[in-house]
Design a protein around this motif. Structure first.
Motif, short mmCIF file in Angstrom:
data_model
loop_
_atom_site.label_atom_id
_atom_site.label_comp_id
_atom_site.label_asym_id
_atom_site.label_seq_id
_atom_site.Cartn_x
_atom_site.Cartn_y
_atom_site.Cartn_z
N THR A 76 0.83 -1.20 0.00
CA THR A 76 0.00 0.00 0.00
C THR A 76 0.87 1.26 0.00
N CYS A 78 4.06 1.62 -0.93
CA CYS A 78 4.80 1.78 -2.18
C CYS A 78 3.90 2.34 -3.28
N ALA A 79 2.69 1.82 -3.38
CA ALA A 79 1.75 2.30 -4.40
C ALA A 79 1.38 3.75 -4.15
N SER A 97 -7.63 9.42 -5.74
CA SER A 97 -6.48 9.62 -6.61
C SER A 97 -6.74 10.60 -7.75
N VAL A 105 -1.11 1.71 -11.78
CA VAL A 105 0.05 0.84 -11.60
C VAL A 105 -0.23 -0.46 -12.34
N CYS A 116 -2.88 -8.17 -4.10
CA CYS A 116 -3.07 -7.03 -5.01
C CYS A 116 -4.06 -6.03 -4.43
N ILE A 119 -2.42 -3.15 -2.85
CA ILE A 119 -1.99 -2.11 -3.78
C ILE A 119 -3.16 -1.17 -4.06
N SER A 122 -4.41 1.85 -1.81
CA SER A 122 -3.78 3.17 -1.87
C SER A 122 -4.60 4.17 -2.67
N ALA A 124 -4.68 3.59 -6.01
CA ALA A 124 -4.13 3.36 -7.35
C ALA A 124 -5.10 2.51 -8.17
N LEU A 126 -5.54 -0.37 -10.74
CA LEU A 126 -4.74 -1.51 -11.20
C LEU A 126 -4.97 -1.72 -12.69
N PHE A 153 4.40 -3.44 -10.57
CA PHE A 153 4.62 -4.34 -9.44
C PHE A 153 4.94 -5.74 -9.97
#
Length: 375
Positions: A76, A78-79, A97, A105, A116, A119, A122, A124, A126, A153
């Motif tokens: 989370t 990093c994203a 976002s 990402v 996933c 991720i 966050s 983001a 996918l 990723f």
């Protein structure tokens, strides 16, 4: 009265794997000692995160390091860093976002797995390259890269056989100036993985603190390029924002540092020799009690360099034996496709391995299974 009695908890010996549901690893005394020492004092948490990261970076031969609240939280974080670009107001708006210039990402579809979701937490979006269960070409991955792509990723274990190599992905990403974040949560041992993937060019690599490292289960380790870690130091917990609910305690930081220090101080040869010695006990027992296709596998259930013993029991199904052993206080793996029992002693001491083998032998005898030759 012990905590086990107060909470009505059962003890287990874990010869299955470092799965979170099993409590992952048990922490060695060095880790407890560091956590006890820091717990009796107050420190500046931001200073400790920076100082601990600097020490962890030196131990792991990396530019920088950051302690997260577990490996899933590392995904989370990093994203969030990728799509916000480290810009404070954009980060504080997450998981909204809409302010992000790059809000996508890429995840390799053959590597799709439950993590996933961390991720996506966050904010983001996918973007899946390829299709689940199908081989992904490097051309298909490149076609997924757009001006909205903030990062790629890559999961070392999940679906890797259907994907281009990490080297190929890193080469492609470099051409497009897109960062690559690598999930290697359970890929320890060997210790060299702590610097191998970043040495190949990955921007960030994340590991679980509570699996192979045998640190606090609620800790994670992020290693990589300084600019990303600096953004985490400026925006991550204990600051406000999307990761505020993923605070890292001073005890977790100190414990993870002690765990990494202990882990890298052991030579890989010594580590493997001890693991093989523990495997030999289980292998001898399985052979003696007539298990079929008994074999030593060099890798653990999630691909780490940690040997285990597999074999199919005779006279009882592997699934039934596994269930009975759990009632006896021993956790083992079961391979549904082959019916094999998996005995993975990475988490056990030599003494605990002997006790685990004793439990296995007692259960086999209770099932009416006898060794070929009684000693």
């Amino acid at each position: 009265m012990s905590i086990f009695e107060e909470l009505n908890l059962r003890r287990f010996l874990n010869a299955e794997d470092t799965f979170t549901a099993n409590g992952a690893s048990c922490m060695p005394e060095e880790v407890y000692r560091a956590m006890r020492e820091i717990s009796g004092a107050w420190v500046d948490l931001e200073q400790m995160q920076r100082s601990t990261g600097e020490a962890l970076a030196r131990l792991t031969h990396n530019e920088a390091a950051y302690v997260s609240a577990g490996a899933a939280n590392a995904l989370t974080l990093c994203a969030a860093m990728a799509i916000s670009g480290g810009e404070r107001e954009t980060f504080l708006a997450l998981p909204d976002s809409s302010r992000c210039e790059q809000d996508q990402v890429i995840v390799l579809a053959p590597q799709k797995n439950p993590y996933c979701r961390s991720i996506a937490a966050s904010g983001a979006k996918l973007c899946w390259a390829g299709a689940p269960g199908e081989y992904l070409t490097i051309g298909e991955l490149e076609a997924a890269v757009t001006e909205k792509t903030a990062a790629i990723f890559y999961f070392i274990y999940h679906g890797a056989a259907l994907c281009p190599s990490l080297e190929a992905v890193l080469e492609l990403a470099a051409r497009h100036a897109v960062p690559v974040f690598v999930d290697a949560a359970a890929q320890l041992p060997p210790a060299e993985n702590l610097w191998k993937y970043t040495g190949m060019g990955a921007d960030l690599v994340l590991f679980s603190g509570g699996k192979g490292l045998a640190g606090p289960q609620d800790s994670g380790l992020i290693l990589g390029k300084r600019r990303w870690i600096e953004n985490m130091l400026a925006l991550g917990a204990p600051h406000e924002g999307i990761c505020r609910g993923s605070k890292v305690t001073r005890e977790a930081m100190a414990g993870l540092y002690a765990a990494v220090k202990r882990f890298v101080s052991c030579s890989e040869q010594e580590r493997q020799e001890e693991l093989l010695a523990k495997c030999a006990q289980a292998q001898e027992l399985m052979i003696r009690f007539g298990f079929l296709n008994v074999r030593l596998e060099p890798f653990g259930p999630v691909g780490q360099s940690s040997p285990r013993v597999l074999g199919r029991p005779a006279g009882v199904s592997g699934q039934a034996l596994r269930k009975a052993l759990r009632e006896d206080g021993l956790l083992v793996g079961w391979e549904e496709a082959t019916g094999d029992i998996s005995f993975h002693p990475q988490m056990l001491t030599l003494e605990q391995t002997r006790e685990a083998c004793r439990i296995l032998e007692t259960r086999l005898r209770a099932e009416g299974i006898r060794p070929a030759k009684e000693e």
